[in-house]
Design an enzyme around this catalytic site. Structure first.
Site, PDB file in Angstrom:
ATOM      1  CB  CYS A  37      -3.978   5.858   5.848  1.00 59.31           C
ATOM      2  SG  CYS A  37      -3.063   7.440   5.459  1.00 59.31           S
ATOM      3  CB  CYS A 106      -0.432  10.010  -1.402  1.00 60.44           C
ATOM      4  SG  CYS A 106      -1.211   8.509  -1.188  1.00 60.44           S
TER       5      CYS A 106
HETATM    6 FE1  FES Z   1      -1.993   7.496   3.101  1.00 60.05          FE
HETATM    7 FE2  FES Z   1      -0.451   7.697   1.170  1.00 60.05          FE
HETATM    8  S1  FES Z   1      -1.579   5.883   1.722  1.00 60.05           S
HETATM    9  S2  FES Z   1      -0.569   9.187   2.674  1.00 60.05           S
END
Ligand code: FES
Length: 146
Positions: A37, A106
C-alpha cells in the site's frame, strides 16, 4: 457502511494517538514501509541507561497503523532495549484487543519500525554490524486490502 469491528482501544488510539511527532537528533531511527500500500512508518527513540527514554512516531499509514504505532510507543517507553526488541507484531495487536483480520498486517509496521530504530542505535554504538540491522522479512506478504 459495513462495520468491520474495530475494538474500542483501536478507536481510542486512532482518535487520540500518543507520542506523535519527530525527535530531532534521535539516538535511533527506524523507517519501514509496506510495499503493497506504500504506507510508511517512522519511529524515533532516545536511549538512557539502555532503556527507551523518549519515543515518537510519524506515519503515512491507515487508521490501524496510527493506532498500532501509538500503542507500540506506549509499550516500548521505559523498557530496556532488549525487552523492547521482544515486542512482537502480535503483542501490539493483542494489546489493542485485536485488529480486523484484513488489518492484521498493519500491526507489522509499528513493531518493525521500533526494532529498526533500536538496531539503528545498536549500529551507532557498535553493538551490531550494519548488515545485521537489515529490515525484518515480512512474515506474511498479503496486501493491505485497499
Ligand atoms: Fe497499509 Fe494499514 S492499510 S498499513
Amino acid at each position: 457502511m459495513a462495520q468491520i469491528g474495530y475494538s474500542k482501544k483501536v478507536m481510542e488510539h486512532f482518535m487520540n494517538p500518543r507520542n506523535v511527532g519527530v525527535i530531532e537528533n534521535p539516538d535511533g531511527y527506524g523507517q519501514v514501509g509496506n510495499p503493497v500500500c506504500g504506507d510508511l512508518m517512522e519511529i524515533f527513540i532516545t536511549v538512557k541507561e539502555d532503556r527507551v527514554d523518549d519515543i515518537k512516531f510519524r506515519t503515512f499509514g491507515c487508521g490501524s497503523a496510527i493506532a498500532v504505532s501509538s500503542m507500540v510507543t506506549e509499550m516500548a517507553r521505559g523498557r530496556t532495549l532488549d525487552e523492547a526488541m521482544l515486542i512482537t507484531r502480535k503483542d501490539v495487536a493483542d494489546e489493542l484487543d485485536g485488529l480486523p483480520p484484513q488489518k492484521m498486517h498493519c500491526s507489522n509496521l509499528g513493531a518493525d519500525a521500533l526494532h529498526a530504530a533500536i538496531k539503528n542505535y545498536w549500529v551507532k554504538i557498535g553493538k551490531i554490524k550494519p548488515e545485521e540491522a537489515a529490515p525484518e522479512e515480512g512474515e506474511e506478504g498479503e496486501s493491505c486490502g485497499r
